[in-house]
Scaffold this motif. Structure first.
Motif, PDB file in Angstrom:
ATOM      1  N   UNK A   1      73.661   1.364 -21.921  1.00  0.00           N
ATOM      2  CA  UNK A   1      72.714   0.519 -22.645  1.00  0.00           C
ATOM      3  C   UNK A   1      72.010  -0.419 -21.659  1.00  0.00           C
ATOM      4  N   UNK A   2      70.895  -1.023 -22.074  1.00  0.00           N
ATOM      5  CA  UNK A   2      70.167  -1.935 -21.177  1.00  0.00           C
ATOM      6  C   UNK A   2      71.008  -3.096 -20.651  1.00  0.00           C
ATOM      7  N   UNK A   3      71.968  -3.547 -21.461  1.00  0.00           N
ATOM      8  CA  UNK A   3      72.805  -4.692 -21.060  1.00  0.00           C
ATOM      9  C   UNK A   3      73.965  -4.287 -20.153  1.00  0.00           C
ATOM     10  N   UNK A   4      74.211  -2.970 -20.037  1.00  0.00           N
ATOM     11  CA  UNK A   4      75.345  -2.480 -19.245  1.00  0.00           C
ATOM     12  C   UNK A   4      74.944  -2.268 -17.790  1.00  0.00           C
ATOM     13  N   UNK A   5      75.949  -2.044 -16.960  1.00  0.00           N
ATOM     14  CA  UNK A   5      75.701  -1.730 -15.550  1.00  0.00           C
ATOM     15  C   UNK A   5      75.192  -0.289 -15.437  1.00  0.00           C
ATOM     16  N   UNK A   6      74.228  -0.039 -14.556  1.00  0.00           N
ATOM     17  CA  UNK A   6      73.748   1.341 -14.379  1.00  0.00           C
ATOM     18  C   UNK A   6      74.847   2.220 -13.789  1.00  0.00           C
ATOM     19  N   UNK A   7      74.801   3.483 -14.111  1.00  0.00           N
ATOM     20  CA  UNK A   7      75.767   4.452 -13.580  1.00  0.00           C
ATOM     21  C   UNK A   7      75.015   5.616 -12.952  1.00  0.00           C
ATOM     22  N   UNK A   8      75.681   6.305 -12.049  1.00  0.00           N
ATOM     23  CA  UNK A   8      75.052   7.462 -11.408  1.00  0.00           C
ATOM     24  C   UNK A   8      74.939   8.609 -12.411  1.00  0.00           C
ATOM     25  N   UNK A   9      73.971   9.452 -12.176  1.00  0.00           N
ATOM     26  CA  UNK A   9      73.773  10.617 -13.052  1.00  0.00           C
ATOM     27  C   UNK A   9      75.035  11.470 -13.082  1.00  0.00           C
ATOM     28  N   UNK A  10      75.658  11.645 -11.919  1.00  0.00           N
ATOM     29  CA  UNK A  10      76.864  12.486 -11.864  1.00  0.00           C
ATOM     30  C   UNK A  10      78.001  11.901 -12.688  1.00  0.00           C
ATOM     31  N   UNK A  11      78.160  10.565 -12.657  1.00  0.00           N
ATOM     32  CA  UNK A  11      79.253   9.955 -13.431  1.00  0.00           C
ATOM     33  C   UNK A  11      78.976  10.019 -14.929  1.00  0.00           C
ATOM     34  N   UNK A  12      77.701   9.915 -15.320  1.00  0.00           N
ATOM     35  CA  UNK A  12      77.357  10.048 -16.751  1.00  0.00           C
ATOM     36  C   UNK A  12      77.611  11.481 -17.208  1.00  0.00           C
ATOM     37  N   UNK A  13      77.261  12.442 -16.361  1.00  0.00           N
ATOM     38  CA  UNK A  13      77.517  13.852 -16.693  1.00  0.00           C
ATOM     39  C   UNK A  13      79.013  14.093 -16.878  1.00  0.00           C
ATOM     40  N   UNK A  14      79.798  13.497 -15.991  1.00  0.00           N
ATOM     41  CA  UNK A  14      81.255  13.666 -16.067  1.00  0.00           C
ATOM     42  C   UNK A  14      81.799  13.060 -17.354  1.00  0.00           C
ATOM     43  N   UNK A  15      81.329  11.863 -17.679  1.00  0.00           N
ATOM     44  CA  UNK A  15      81.765  11.176 -18.907  1.00  0.00           C
ATOM     45  C   UNK A  15      81.354  11.971 -20.145  1.00  0.00           C
ATOM     46  N   UNK A  16      80.156  12.580 -20.095  1.00  0.00           N
ATOM     47  CA  UNK A  16      79.643  13.348 -21.235  1.00  0.00           C
ATOM     48  C   UNK A  16      80.213  14.759 -21.287  1.00  0.00           C
ATOM     49  N   UNK A  17      80.991  15.125 -20.266  1.00  0.00           N
ATOM     50  CA  UNK A  17      81.576  16.473 -20.155  1.00  0.00           C
ATOM     51  C   UNK A  17      80.491  17.548 -20.113  1.00  0.00           C
ATOM     52  N   UNK A  18      79.457  17.253 -19.320  1.00  0.00           N
ATOM     53  CA  UNK A  18      78.365  18.221 -19.093  1.00  0.00           C
ATOM     54  C   UNK A  18      78.607  18.869 -17.743  1.00  0.00           C
ATOM     55  N   UNK A  19      78.720  20.185 -17.714  1.00  0.00           N
ATOM     56  CA  UNK A  19      79.033  20.886 -16.464  1.00  0.00           C
ATOM     57  C   UNK A  19      77.823  20.957 -15.530  1.00  0.00           C
TER      58      UNK A  19
END
Length: 199
Positions: free
Chosen positions: A157-175
């Motif tokens: 979210x806008x109020x949260x800390x930015x994350x890397x694309x790779x870490x978001x993919x990992x969290x979302x379980x996107x291969x």
């Protein structure tokens, strides 16, 4: 055959008279535009354009001959079997490399985009973006693939800390096999100022 040639071929092969001209080319040793036009009762320019288009993509061979010192073209099929082979590897976007996976992103504050959540699962089905101003303002809706939807569901979210694309993919379980479509939607949403990026 590249896409431009395939487009030319597709345009002309779909004409109502295409089968008739091709029938002549199969049955005649060679033929001129005027001969084919008179045989089929078509305008010579129509036939000429068709024959030239097929010659330009290699379907026909063109030979210039002379009659009373005046040159004209005769056409022959290169092969009675037309095989379309289009290599789409050139469309791979080399700019979207694995190096971009370290890019940190998050949703931009007051972006004005509308994320629609899928009814039965935890992913975003579409993103609606407003383009333009005043009466010229229009909604642009982008339907997402399931991997893109899962990725955006986990976008900080806008109020949260930015994350890397790779870490978001990992969290979302996107291969990783979906990395190019993820990078594509991220690029689009950065362009429309829905996503904010941090280098």
């Amino acid at each position: 055959m590249d896409l431009k040639k395939a487009a030319i071929f597709g345009t002309y092969i779909s004409k109502d008279y295409a089968e008739d001209i091709l029938r002549l080319l199969v049955n005649y040793q060679d033929i001129s535009a005027s001969e084919a036009a008179s045989r089929l009762n078509l305008h010579i320019r129509t036939v000429q354009d068709f024959l030239e288009a097929l010659a330009s993509v290699g379907i026909l061979r063109r030979e210039e001959v002379y009659e009373k010192k005046r040159p004209y073209n005769r056409y022959t099929l290169s092969d009675p079997r037309i095989k379309i082979d289009i290599d789409l590897d050139f469309l791979l976007d080399v700019k979207k490399s694995a190096g971009q996976l370290s890019l940190k992103i998050k949703e931009r504050k007051n972006a004005g985009a509308r994320f629609t959540t899928a009814r039965y699962d935890q992913w975003i089905s579409s993103v609606a973006i407003w383009i333009g101003e005043g009466r010229e303002r229009k909604e642009r809706k982008i339907n997402l693939t399931i991997p893109q939807g899962k990725f955006l569901f986990n976008l900080p979210f806008p109020s949260a800390e930015p994350q890397s694309i790779s870490s978001i993919m990992k969290k979302a379980k996107v291969s990783n096999e979906h990395v190019k479509e993820i990078l594509d939607i991220v690029e689009v949403l950065i362009e429309y100022k829905v996503i904010e990026s941090f280098y």
